[in-house]
Write a protein that holds these residues in place. Structure first.
Motif, PDB file in Angstrom:
ATOM      1  N   ASP A 141     -10.597  -1.510  -2.438  1.00  0.00           N
ATOM      2  CA  ASP A 141      -9.795  -2.076  -3.777  1.00  0.00           C
ATOM      3  C   ASP A 141     -10.103  -3.634  -3.911  1.00  0.00           C
ATOM      4  O   ASP A 141     -10.043  -4.353  -2.643  1.00  0.00           O
ATOM      5  N   GLY A 179     -10.658  -3.189  -9.481  1.00  0.00           N
ATOM      6  CA  GLY A 179     -11.225  -1.975  -9.320  1.00  0.00           C
ATOM      7  C   GLY A 179     -11.446  -1.825  -7.708  1.00  0.00           C
ATOM      8  O   GLY A 179     -11.016  -2.542  -6.904  1.00  0.00           O
ATOM      9  N   ASN A 180     -12.150  -0.744  -7.560  1.00  0.00           N
ATOM     10  CA  ASN A 180     -12.702  -0.519  -6.224  1.00  0.00           C
ATOM     11  C   ASN A 180     -14.284  -0.531  -6.222  1.00  0.00           C
ATOM     12  O   ASN A 180     -14.722   0.169  -7.135  1.00  0.00           O
ATOM     13  N   THR A 212      -9.469  -4.829   0.090  1.00  0.00           N
ATOM     14  CA  THR A 212      -8.598  -4.134   0.764  1.00  0.00           C
ATOM     15  C   THR A 212      -9.437  -3.452   1.967  1.00  0.00           C
ATOM     16  O   THR A 212     -10.579  -3.086   1.586  1.00  0.00           O
ATOM     17  N   THR A 241      -9.641  -0.304   1.942  1.00  0.00           N
ATOM     18  CA  THR A 241     -10.076   1.076   1.384  1.00  0.00           C
ATOM     19  C   THR A 241     -10.860   0.643   0.088  1.00  0.00           C
ATOM     20  O   THR A 241     -11.539   1.637  -0.293  1.00  0.00           O
ATOM     21  N   TYR A 254      -8.746  -7.324  -5.317  1.00  0.00           N
ATOM     22  CA  TYR A 254      -7.816  -7.992  -6.210  1.00  0.00           C
ATOM     23  C   TYR A 254      -8.398  -9.556  -6.102  1.00  0.00           C
ATOM     24  O   TYR A 254      -8.856  -9.848  -5.607  1.00  0.00           O
ATOM     25  N   LYS A 280      -5.038  -4.664 -10.009  1.00  0.00           N
ATOM     26  CA  LYS A 280      -6.302  -4.409  -9.231  1.00  0.00           C
ATOM     27  C   LYS A 280      -7.481  -4.549 -10.366  1.00  0.00           C
ATOM     28  O   LYS A 280      -7.578  -4.132 -11.322  1.00  0.00           O
ATOM     29  N   GLN A 323      -6.339   7.538   2.645  1.00  0.00           N
ATOM     30  CA  GLN A 323      -7.495   6.828   2.440  1.00  0.00           C
ATOM     31  C   GLN A 323      -8.333   6.189   3.902  1.00  0.00           C
ATOM     32  O   GLN A 323      -7.794   5.259   4.284  1.00  0.00           O
ATOM     33  N   GLN A 372       0.928  -1.394   0.043  1.00  0.00           N
ATOM     34  CA  GLN A 372      -0.058   0.079   0.077  1.00  0.00           C
ATOM     35  C   GLN A 372       0.934   1.216  -0.007  1.00  0.00           C
ATOM     36  O   GLN A 372       1.550   1.430   1.003  1.00  0.00           O
ATOM     37  N   ASP A 382      -0.418  -7.302  -8.149  1.00  0.00           N
ATOM     38  CA  ASP A 382      -0.640  -6.030  -7.919  1.00  0.00           C
ATOM     39  C   ASP A 382      -1.713  -5.539  -8.909  1.00  0.00           C
ATOM     40  O   ASP A 382      -1.817  -4.169  -8.830  1.00  0.00           O
ATOM     41  N   ASN A 405     -16.659   2.363  -6.693  1.00  0.00           N
ATOM     42  CA  ASN A 405     -16.829   2.998  -8.162  1.00  0.00           C
ATOM     43  C   ASN A 405     -18.135   2.132  -8.891  1.00  0.00           C
ATOM     44  O   ASN A 405     -18.393   2.283  -9.890  1.00  0.00           O
TER      45      ASN A 405
END
Length: 360
Positions: free
Chosen positions: A288, A300-301, A284, A286, A290, A298, A48, A41, A296, A304
């Motif tokens: 995110d 997406g979040n 995660t 925040t 995976y 991603k 965040q 991170q 590494d 969104n």
């Protein structure tokens, strides 16, 4: 208890995740040199915010039933609302197993929060894994905190009081196998076997991008010897076994898993298909998402996509990553993912049955 057999259909149908690893916080009270998460991170802690209980509930609503929810970090129990987060997943996702990995540095806090989780989640197995990577100062040095070993032992003592009170509670030890402790691993095994209240001992070979890469200079022959020793113990009747439904099958899977991890590291390539991004997801603190904690790239979040996990997983980025995983562009030794890759792969069943039949 929620039966793991509810997920038998996923042996053939692998289009929805049933295993979630949730890194609930970056806060930690240890300084472990083999921690890869905090270094992954890039943003400072305050940049965040952690996703809130309300946000977590919205995404939980979109997940459906889960076989396994593994909480990680950081230190899991430093998330103030970990009990409420557990209740949310229990209410909406009804997982068969909750897993809490902890460094054991806050005995009273861990005991009190674990008991509340057990009270609120009676139909799920609640497994707490205490980290123990050496004895006495050896453990302290690897965790970067003086007195860590004594704290872990006190946490073990406090948690042991819950075993007879809550039949859905599993207390275990996890050891990170690395260059710093590989010559002392047998001492650790013998010590753990002498802990009356510990039901299981797992071994995690060091992984991820580390500040001190020398810790990854593992002698695979020593790892294999450790694996063989654990297998010998598991094949003794009820030694080192879980107590939940399907525990014998899980023990057989553990044995097979460690041998496959050894082959993976020896050959430096994947030895069985991986279901990252299909059956397995990582979330995660925040938001995110995976496919795996070691990748590494991603997906997406969740913010969104209006906290709709299914919508996120139908994105072009998600499809691209799943395709790359299927094309064997990576390999790793992640034990939690090996579990799913074995149990939901029919081609593994002859080997799994063989190990199962050898257990007394």
């Amino acid at each position: 208890m929620y039966s793991p057999m509810r997920y038998a259909g996923y042996i053939l149908w692998k289009k929805r995740p049933i295993q979630l690893t949730f890194f609930v916080t970056k806060k930690c009270n240890a300084r472990c040199p083999f921690c890869f998460y905090l270094r992954k991170q890039e943003a400072p802690l305050d940049d965040q915010p952690e996703i809130s209980r309300q946000e977590i509930e919205r995404l939980a609503l979109s997940l459906g039933r889960l076989l396994w929810v593994a909480f990680s970090g950081g230190e899991v129990y430093l998330r103030d609302d970990i009990v409420d987060i557990s209740r949310i997943f229990y209410k909406w996702n009804k997982p068969t197993i909750f897993l809490y990995s902890t460094n054991g540095l806050t005995p009273d806090l861990i005991k009190n929060k674990t008991e509340k989780i057990l009270q609120h989640c009676p139909n799920s197995v609640v497994a707490v894994k205490l980290s123990l990577d050496g004895l006495g100062t050896e453990h302290d040095n690897l965790r970067g905190i003086r007195g860590s070993f004594e704290k872990v032992m006190e946490t073990h003592h406090q948690l042991s009081k819950l075993l007879n009170k809550y039949p859905n509670f599993e207390l275990g030890i996890n050891t990170v196998f690395c260059a710093a402790n590989q010559d002392h691993i047998n001492k650790i095994f013998e010590f753990v076997k002498g802990l009356d209240h510990v039901r299981t001992h797992t071994l995690s070979i060091i992984r991820g991008k580390l500040k001190d890469e020398s810790l990854k200079n593992v002698d695979l022959a020593k790892y294999h010897a450790a694996v063989e020793a654990m297998e010998k113990d598991l094949k003794k009747k009820s030694t080192g076994r879980y107590h939940f439904l399907g525990a014998r099958l899980k023990s057989a899977q553990d044995i097979l898993q460690r041998h496959l991890i050894y082959q993976t590291m020896l050959r430096q390539k994947r030895v069985l298909p991986c279901y990252a991004g299909r059956l397995n997801l990582v979330l995660t603190e925040t938001g995110d998402v995976y496919p795996c904690e070691l990748l590494d790239q991603k997906i997406g979040n969740i913010k969104n996509y209006n906290y709709n996990m299914q919508k996120l997983l139908q994105s072009g980025q998600a499809k691209k990553i799943r395709r790359e995983v299927r094309e064997n562009r990576c390999f790793c030794s992640h034990e939690c993912y090996f579990m799913t890759n074995i149990l939901f792969n029919p081609k593994m069943y002859p080997l799994l049955i063989k190990e199962y039949l050898q257990l007394q």
